[in-house]
Design an enzyme around this catalytic site. Structure first.
Site, PDB file in Angstrom:
ATOM      1  CG  MET A 208      40.219  52.805  90.910  1.00  0.00           C
ATOM      2  SD  MET A 208      40.669  51.269  90.136  1.00  0.00           S
ATOM      3  CE  MET A 208      42.402  51.377  90.231  1.00  0.00           C
ATOM      4  N   PRO A 209      38.001  51.895  87.815  1.00  0.00           N
ATOM      5  CG  PRO A 209      36.416  50.204  87.612  1.00  0.00           C
ATOM      6  CD  PRO A 209      36.616  51.589  88.161  1.00  0.00           C
ATOM      7  CB  VAL A 210      41.896  52.970  84.149  1.00  0.00           C
ATOM      8  CG1 VAL A 210      41.461  54.115  85.036  1.00  0.00           C
ATOM      9  CG2 VAL A 210      43.062  52.246  84.763  1.00  0.00           C
TER      10      VAL A 210
END
Length: 145
Positions: free
Chosen positions: A1-3
């Protein structure tokens, strides 16, 4: 999920920007303990005529100042809430180090913003991350039983 979305002035080589993408991705995977297949890093190049510095377009300011003193790379990160502050601090420092190394920007000009996101406010394929997380945890529990 990290962007991570990184905004820079146009004019860096593609090879340089690819190194930034690679190194930021590796830092995110390492520091955030995030699977690589869930990471996204985007670089957006902004036309120096459309980037304001000191009330003037950056293209004009760069006629009298070096790029590293004009450009202000801006990184917007979205992380699921609940991560320890130590991770936030380390990723901010590490991303700043990477941008200094590859872009030659003065350290004090780099900005990193972390936006925490509630799992109910992040959709993946049309489903809230909170629902997907719950399903993943239940599936792992069944597999381990």
């Amino acid at each position: 999920m990290p962007v991570a979305h990184i905004n820079v002035l146009q004019g860096h080589s593609k090879e340089t920007l690819k190194k930034v993408i690679h190194d930021v991705s590796m830092a995110m995977a390492d520091i955030l303990s995030a699977p690589k297949d869930r990471l996204e890093v985007w670089v957006t190049e902004i036309d120096p005529d459309l980037w304001g510095v000191e009330g003037e377009p950056a293209s004009e300011v760069m006629k009298t100042k070096p790029r590293g003193q004009v450009e202000m790379p801006y990184v917007e990160m979205v992380l699921m809430e609940g991560r320890p502050l130590e991770q936030h601090h380390k990723i901010i420092t590490t991303i700043t180090d990477i941008l200094v190394q590859h872009l030659g920007t003065d350290r004090g000009r780099i900005r990193v913003h972390i936006a925490n996101c509630k799992p109910d406010n992040w959709g993946i394929g049309g489903t809230a991350a909170a629902i997907l997380r719950k399903a993943e945890i239940e599936a792992r529990a069944k597999a381990g039983a």
